[in-house]
Design a protein around this motif. Structure first.
Motif, mmCIF file in Angstrom:
data_model
loop_
_atom_site.group_PDB
_atom_site.id
_atom_site.type_symbol
_atom_site.label_atom_id
_atom_site.label_comp_id
_atom_site.label_asym_id
_atom_site.label_seq_id
_atom_site.Cartn_x
_atom_site.Cartn_y
_atom_site.Cartn_z
ATOM 1 N N TYR A 98 0.835 -1.236 0.063
ATOM 2 C CA TYR A 98 0.018 -0.128 -0.002
ATOM 3 C C TYR A 98 0.861 1.173 -0.041
ATOM 4 N N PRO A 99 0.359 2.343 -0.546
ATOM 5 C CA PRO A 99 1.060 3.778 -0.396
ATOM 6 C C PRO A 99 1.678 3.947 0.901
ATOM 7 N N ASP A 100 1.182 3.736 1.992
ATOM 8 C CA ASP A 100 1.972 3.885 3.203
ATOM 9 C C ASP A 100 3.206 2.877 3.512
ATOM 10 N N GLY A 101 3.260 2.022 2.651
ATOM 11 C CA GLY A 101 4.532 0.876 2.749
ATOM 12 C C GLY A 101 3.936 -0.371 3.588
ATOM 13 N N THR A 102 2.707 -0.739 3.849
ATOM 14 C CA THR A 102 2.346 -1.747 4.344
ATOM 15 C C THR A 102 2.066 -2.803 3.365
ATOM 16 N N PRO A 103 2.950 -4.100 3.649
ATOM 17 C CA PRO A 103 2.564 -5.225 2.469
ATOM 18 C C PRO A 103 1.385 -5.679 2.556
ATOM 19 N N ALA A 104 0.707 -5.972 1.348
ATOM 20 C CA ALA A 104 -0.786 -6.256 1.136
ATOM 21 C C ALA A 104 -0.698 -7.645 0.550
ATOM 22 N N LEU A 105 0.251 -8.106 -0.504
ATOM 23 C CA LEU A 105 0.542 -9.076 -1.225
ATOM 24 C C LEU A 105 2.057 -9.459 -1.060
ATOM 25 N N ARG A 106 2.236 -10.806 -0.853
ATOM 26 C CA ARG A 106 3.699 -11.247 -0.262
ATOM 27 C C ARG A 106 3.905 -12.421 -1.045
ATOM 28 N N GLY A 107 4.105 -12.404 -2.385
ATOM 29 C CA GLY A 107 4.300 -13.584 -3.249
ATOM 30 C C GLY A 107 3.542 -14.322 -3.413
ATOM 31 N N ILE A 108 2.384 -13.875 -4.364
ATOM 32 C CA ILE A 108 1.283 -14.731 -4.824
ATOM 33 C C ILE A 108 1.751 -15.604 -6.017
ATOM 34 N N ASP A 109 1.481 -16.897 -6.050
ATOM 35 C CA ASP A 109 1.526 -17.949 -7.305
ATOM 36 C C ASP A 109 0.043 -18.360 -7.360
ATOM 37 N N PHE A 110 -0.404 -18.264 -8.601
ATOM 38 C CA PHE A 110 -1.763 -18.797 -8.709
ATOM 39 C C PHE A 110 -1.956 -19.061 -10.311
ATOM 40 N N GLN A 111 -2.777 -20.119 -10.722
ATOM 41 C CA GLN A 111 -3.320 -20.379 -12.108
ATOM 42 C C GLN A 111 -4.691 -20.530 -12.047
ATOM 43 N N LEU A 112 -5.248 -20.123 -13.351
ATOM 44 C CA LEU A 112 -6.736 -20.446 -13.751
ATOM 45 C C LEU A 112 -6.835 -21.072 -15.056
#
Length: 243
Positions: A14-28
């Motif tokens: 996020y703009p304030d530096g808070t991590p929101a996603l930490r290395g997502i692996d995904f397939q559809l």
């Protein structure tokens, strides 16, 4: 067969530096419905907003073979239809039919082609009787279907729905589940509603603190994380949704 969506090591702050996603692996994969489970703030919505370029983090995203780059965004957004949690965010034209025709017009259809597409889509979503109504005169369930119709009129390959049963009464929820179960597109659905998840999903992933911490069958993850059901769909709805 190549996946419709492939995500590798997606990270976002996020703009304030808070991590929101930490290395997502995904397939559809084509024809698949995947349910995203997890608490509020776990990263589900942040994740899906990356899939058509509304947010831009670090990592790799490919949609229908296209890399997530500025030059590909128009085509990616044609292929992925997003239905937001609040239908009012997507309904902005004076009448329902004008709203549904808006997307095809932007794709270069003539006004007549766009109207024909809108009429067909409204019929498919059970809203042909509402075509000349103002969107703010619709019920919550009708608004949700109108927002979905506006997306379907673009003929996307993939549907993303964020908490689609929010604000719907039980009949509206049941109608929406039946409609979604009949659609051929691959789907990603974020929800807290385990009844919806059971009715539509074959595979689920569980988000926690910006990471996917588990993946498996819907029932397996509901039990593993004690994700108690809120609604029980009929057997007929479940049988049409289990694809």
């Amino acid at each position: 067969m190549a996946p419709l969506i492939e995500v590798r090591n997606l990270r976002y702050r996020y703009p304030d530096g808070t991590p929101a996603l930490r290395g997502i692996d995904f397939q559809l994969s084509g024809g698949e419905t995947v349910i995203l489970l997890g608490r509020n703030g776990s990263g589900k919505t942040t994740f899906v907003l990356h899939l058509n370029g509304l947010l831009q983090g670090e990592g790799e995203i490919r949609v229908c073979g296209l890399s997530m780059e500025k030059r590909n965004l128009r085509e990616i957004r044609r292929r992925i239809g997003v239905v937001f949690q609040e239908a009012d965010e997507q309904l902005f034209m004076p009448t329902v039919i004008e709203d549904v025709a808006y997307g095809p017009l932007n794709l270069g259809n003539t006004p007549l082609q766009a109207r024909e597409t809108a009429l067909c889509t409204l019929k498919d979503t059970g809203l042909e009787g509402c075509r000349d109504k103002a969107p703010y005169h619709l019920s919550a369930g009708e608004k949700r279907r109108a927002a979905l119709a506006g997306v379907l009129a673009m003929r996307p390959d993939i549907l993303i729905l964020d908490e689609p049963t929010t604000s719907l009464d039980p009949p509206g929820q049941t109608d929406l589940v039946r409609l979604l179960a009949a659609l051929p597109q691959a789907k990603i659905i974020t929800t807290h509603d385990t009844g919806l998840a059971r009715a539509l999903g074959g595979r689920a992933v569980f988000f926690e603190d910006g990471k996917i911490v588990a993946e498996g069958g819907v029932e397996e993850l509901i039990h593993r994380f004690d994700w108690e059901p809120h609604h029980h769909w009929s057997n007929s709805a479940r049988s049409t949704g289990d694809r």
